[in-house]
Motif scaffolding. Structure first.
Motif, PDB file in Angstrom:
ATOM      1  N   LYS A 133      -1.906   5.583  -6.642  1.00  0.00           N
ATOM      2  CA  LYS A 133      -2.372   5.677  -5.165  1.00  0.00           C
ATOM      3  C   LYS A 133      -2.507   4.513  -4.501  1.00  0.00           C
ATOM      4  CE  LYS A 133      -5.692   9.614  -6.068  1.00  0.00           C
ATOM      5  NZ  LYS A 133      -6.893   9.932  -6.286  1.00  0.00           N
ATOM      6  N   ASN A 134      -2.736   3.055  -5.114  1.00  0.00           N
ATOM      7  CA  ASN A 134      -2.628   1.800  -4.346  1.00  0.00           C
ATOM      8  C   ASN A 134      -1.376   1.744  -3.888  1.00  0.00           C
ATOM      9  OD1 ASN A 134      -4.257  -0.528  -3.688  1.00  0.00           O
ATOM     10  ND2 ASN A 134      -3.010  -1.334  -5.190  1.00  0.00           N
ATOM     11  N   THR A 135      -0.435   1.811  -4.970  1.00  0.00           N
ATOM     12  CA  THR A 135       0.968   1.780  -4.538  1.00  0.00           C
ATOM     13  C   THR A 135       1.471   2.370  -3.238  1.00  0.00           C
ATOM     14  OG1 THR A 135       1.754   0.954  -6.860  1.00  0.00           O
ATOM     15  CG2 THR A 135       3.344   1.791  -5.435  1.00  0.00           C
ATOM     16  N   PHE A 136       1.185   3.685  -3.411  1.00  0.00           N
ATOM     17  CA  PHE A 136       1.306   4.745  -2.080  1.00  0.00           C
ATOM     18  C   PHE A 136       1.043   3.946  -0.957  1.00  0.00           C
ATOM     19  CE2 PHE A 136       0.956   8.535   0.359  1.00  0.00           C
ATOM     20  CZ  PHE A 136       2.154   8.963   0.741  1.00  0.00           C
ATOM     21  N   ALA A 137      -0.050   3.525  -0.808  1.00  0.00           N
ATOM     22  CA  ALA A 137      -0.963   2.978   0.339  1.00  0.00           C
ATOM     23  C   ALA A 137      -0.263   1.763   0.607  1.00  0.00           C
ATOM     24  CB  ALA A 137      -2.363   2.807   0.143  1.00  0.00           C
ATOM     25  N   LYS A 138       0.172   0.884  -0.224  1.00  0.00           N
ATOM     26  CA  LYS A 138       0.713  -0.703  -0.065  1.00  0.00           C
ATOM     27  C   LYS A 138       2.038  -0.566   0.258  1.00  0.00           C
ATOM     28  CE  LYS A 138      -3.634  -3.005  -1.499  1.00  0.00           C
ATOM     29  NZ  LYS A 138      -4.126  -3.865  -2.384  1.00  0.00           N
ATOM     30  N   GLY A 139       2.741   0.241  -0.500  1.00  0.00           N
ATOM     31  CA  GLY A 139       4.180   0.047  -0.827  1.00  0.00           C
ATOM     32  C   GLY A 139       4.712  -0.963  -1.697  1.00  0.00           C
ATOM     33  N   ILE A 140       5.961  -0.943  -1.833  1.00  0.00           N
ATOM     34  CA  ILE A 140       6.740  -1.496  -3.023  1.00  0.00           C
ATOM     35  C   ILE A 140       7.421  -2.731  -2.607  1.00  0.00           C
ATOM     36  CG2 ILE A 140       8.302  -1.366  -5.005  1.00  0.00           C
ATOM     37  CD1 ILE A 140       7.153   1.425  -5.375  1.00  0.00           C
ATOM     38  N   GLY A 141       7.292  -3.896  -3.247  1.00  0.00           N
ATOM     39  CA  GLY A 141       8.347  -4.976  -2.866  1.00  0.00           C
ATOM     40  C   GLY A 141       8.315  -5.693  -1.585  1.00  0.00           C
ATOM     41  N   LYS A 142       9.120  -6.612  -1.136  1.00  0.00           N
ATOM     42  CA  LYS A 142       9.180  -7.391   0.074  1.00  0.00           C
ATOM     43  C   LYS A 142       9.796  -6.813   1.151  1.00  0.00           C
ATOM     44  CE  LYS A 142       7.805 -10.898  -2.567  1.00  0.00           C
ATOM     45  NZ  LYS A 142       6.242 -11.571  -2.386  1.00  0.00           N
ATOM     46  N   GLY A 143       9.603  -7.234   2.344  1.00  0.00           N
ATOM     47  CA  GLY A 143      10.079  -6.739   3.540  1.00  0.00           C
ATOM     48  C   GLY A 143       9.491  -5.556   4.238  1.00  0.00           C
ATOM     49  N   ARG A 144       8.113  -5.243   3.946  1.00  0.00           N
ATOM     50  CA  ARG A 144       7.266  -4.201   4.152  1.00  0.00           C
ATOM     51  C   ARG A 144       7.135  -4.046   5.807  1.00  0.00           C
ATOM     52  NH1 ARG A 144       2.822  -4.245   0.067  1.00  0.00           N
ATOM     53  NH2 ARG A 144       3.666  -6.160  -0.604  1.00  0.00           N
ATOM     54  N   ALA A 145       7.361  -5.317   6.332  1.00  0.00           N
ATOM     55  CA  ALA A 145       7.133  -5.512   7.834  1.00  0.00           C
ATOM     56  C   ALA A 145       8.252  -5.113   8.499  1.00  0.00           C
ATOM     57  CB  ALA A 145       6.693  -6.686   8.182  1.00  0.00           C
ATOM     58  N   PHE A 146       9.285  -4.921   7.706  1.00  0.00           N
ATOM     59  CA  PHE A 146      10.569  -4.374   8.478  1.00  0.00           C
ATOM     60  C   PHE A 146      11.256  -3.114   7.895  1.00  0.00           C
ATOM     61  CE2 PHE A 146      10.120  -9.366   8.536  1.00  0.00           C
ATOM     62  CZ  PHE A 146       9.648  -9.115   9.930  1.00  0.00           C
ATOM     63  N   GLY A 147      10.236  -2.340   7.413  1.00  0.00           N
ATOM     64  CA  GLY A 147      10.753  -0.994   7.287  1.00  0.00           C
ATOM     65  C   GLY A 147      11.251  -0.710   5.603  1.00  0.00           C
ATOM     66  N   TYR A 148      11.019  -1.646   4.621  1.00  0.00           N
ATOM     67  CA  TYR A 148      11.075  -1.518   3.617  1.00  0.00           C
ATOM     68  C   TYR A 148      10.022  -1.123   2.701  1.00  0.00           C
ATOM     69  CZ  TYR A 148      15.345  -4.053   4.701  1.00  0.00           C
ATOM     70  OH  TYR A 148      16.752  -4.226   5.388  1.00  0.00           O
ATOM     71  N   GLY A 149      10.002  -0.341   1.538  1.00  0.00           N
ATOM     72  CA  GLY A 149       9.073  -0.230   0.611  1.00  0.00           C
ATOM     73  C   GLY A 149       8.051   0.992   0.589  1.00  0.00           C
ATOM     74  N   LEU A 150       8.360   1.534   1.593  1.00  0.00           N
ATOM     75  CA  LEU A 150       7.424   2.907   1.752  1.00  0.00           C
ATOM     76  C   LEU A 150       7.847   4.052   0.876  1.00  0.00           C
ATOM     77  CD1 LEU A 150       5.514   4.919   3.149  1.00  0.00           C
ATOM     78  CD2 LEU A 150       7.153   5.325   4.994  1.00  0.00           C
ATOM     79  N   LEU A 151       7.216   4.466  -0.077  1.00  0.00           N
ATOM     80  CA  LEU A 151       7.354   5.490  -0.938  1.00  0.00           C
ATOM     81  C   LEU A 151       6.883   6.905  -0.599  1.00  0.00           C
ATOM     82  CD1 LEU A 151       8.392   5.940  -3.971  1.00  0.00           C
ATOM     83  CD2 LEU A 151       5.737   5.720  -4.731  1.00  0.00           C
ATOM     84  N   GLN A 152       8.256   7.542  -0.096  1.00  0.00           N
ATOM     85  CA  GLN A 152       8.215   8.783   0.424  1.00  0.00           C
ATOM     86  C   GLN A 152       8.178   9.948  -0.685  1.00  0.00           C
ATOM     87  OE1 GLN A 152      11.323   8.415   3.716  1.00  0.00           O
ATOM     88  NE2 GLN A 152      11.513   6.807   2.654  1.00  0.00           N
ATOM     89  N   LEU A 153       7.111  10.760  -0.722  1.00  0.00           N
ATOM     90  CA  LEU A 153       7.367  11.489  -2.062  1.00  0.00           C
ATOM     91  C   LEU A 153       7.148  13.224  -1.385  1.00  0.00           C
ATOM     92  CD1 LEU A 153       4.010   9.875  -3.412  1.00  0.00           C
ATOM     93  CD2 LEU A 153       6.542   9.664  -4.081  1.00  0.00           C
ATOM     94  N   SER A 154       7.460  14.081  -2.414  1.00  0.00           N
ATOM     95  CA  SER A 154       7.408  15.319  -1.976  1.00  0.00           C
ATOM     96  C   SER A 154       6.892  15.982  -3.372  1.00  0.00           C
ATOM     97  CB  SER A 154       8.636  16.078  -1.623  1.00  0.00           C
ATOM     98  OG  SER A 154       9.843  15.697  -2.515  1.00  0.00           O
ATOM     99  N   VAL A 155       6.049  16.948  -3.560  1.00  0.00           N
ATOM    100  CA  VAL A 155       5.778  17.595  -4.809  1.00  0.00           C
ATOM    101  C   VAL A 155       6.507  18.437  -5.279  1.00  0.00           C
ATOM    102  CG1 VAL A 155       3.480  19.056  -5.651  1.00  0.00           C
ATOM    103  CG2 VAL A 155       3.244  17.192  -3.765  1.00  0.00           C
ATOM    104  N   ILE A 156       6.677  18.534  -6.809  1.00  0.00           N
ATOM    105  CA  ILE A 156       7.497  19.463  -7.206  1.00  0.00           C
ATOM    106  C   ILE A 156       6.515  20.287  -8.027  1.00  0.00           C
ATOM    107  CG2 ILE A 156       9.038  19.855  -9.321  1.00  0.00           C
ATOM    108  CD1 ILE A 156       9.719  17.009  -9.150  1.00  0.00           C
ATOM    109  N   LYS A 157       6.940  21.771  -7.376  1.00  0.00           N
ATOM    110  CA  LYS A 157       5.705  22.885  -7.578  1.00  0.00           C
ATOM    111  C   LYS A 157       6.494  23.656  -8.984  1.00  0.00           C
ATOM    112  CE  LYS A 157       4.081  22.896  -3.166  1.00  0.00           C
ATOM    113  NZ  LYS A 157       3.823  23.978  -1.896  1.00  0.00           N
TER     114      LYS A 157
END
Length: 203
Positions: free
Chosen positions: A179-203
């Motif tokens: 949850k913390n990762t989803f809220a904050k993102g992953i890696g460097k460059g988050r100010a410029f469009g990197y690191g957003l973990l886009q998710l879709s649930v597998i049902k």
């Protein structure tokens, strides 16, 4: 923690009027959507701002920017060539075990005191798996797309970032870290469009 998802679509006329020529221009537009009483340094880093975004590119309706934030956006009346919609993410969205994911990352390492991009596919895989391990999830399947370098001007300097799009399947191992990762993102460059973990649930 409350989380909000948003979608910004800029038609061609809006892109020209707002001078949307690079990632830094999008960064400024995104930050203007929120009423934040923070220093320019904090907003620039995005680490303190709690705002992430990713440029999804052009489609029939315009250029689409997807956002994730810990704050609701400000109330706006947009001109006809700008579309903006947002919603609060349901509390149970992050309570599942399996997700399909997509993410644009800036894989890099330190070399001679400088940060350099990672282009080798096996090294990119290892880099992301390390981040997954500390972020509370395990990568079950992953596709690595061809790395791409983007450049923009800021303060008279040319800044470049290496971007790699990853798609795959993940399994949650540590819910709180995830949850913390989803809220904050992953890696460097988050100010410029990197690191957003886009998710879709597998049902």
């Amino acid at each position: 923690m409350n989380l909000y998802a948003a979608k910004l679509i800029l038609q061609t006329t809006a892109q020209i009027r707002l001078k949307v020529y690079d990632s830094y221009a999008i960064h400024r537009i995104v930050m203007d959507l929120f009423d934040l009483n923070r220093s320019p340094e904090e907003l620039y880093s995005h680490v303190s701002s709690g705002i992430q975004w990713v440029d999804k590119g052009e489609h029939i309706y315009g250029r689409e920017i997807q956002l994730l934030s810990v704050y609701p956006p400000r109330a706006f009346e947009f001109p006809e060539d700008i579309s903006f919609a947002w919603k609060k993410i349901n509390d149970d969205f992050l309570e599942h075990d399996l997700y399909r994911f997509s993410i644009l990352v800036n894989p890099c390492r330190m070399q001679d005191g400088k940060r350099v991009g990672i282009t080798n596919e096996s090294e990119i895989c290892a880099w992301f798996n390390r981040h997954a391990n500390i972020s509370g999830f395990e990568v079950k399947k992953m596709e690595i797309n061809h790395p791409k370098i983007t450049k923009f001007k800021k303060g008279g300097r040319t800044i470049s970032y290496l971007g790699v799009k990853l798609n795959g399947l993940l399994e949650v191992r540590d819910r709180n870290k995830f949850k913390n990762t989803f809220a904050k993102g992953i890696g460097k460059g988050r100010a410029f469009g990197y690191g957003l973990l886009q998710l879709s649930v597998i049902k």
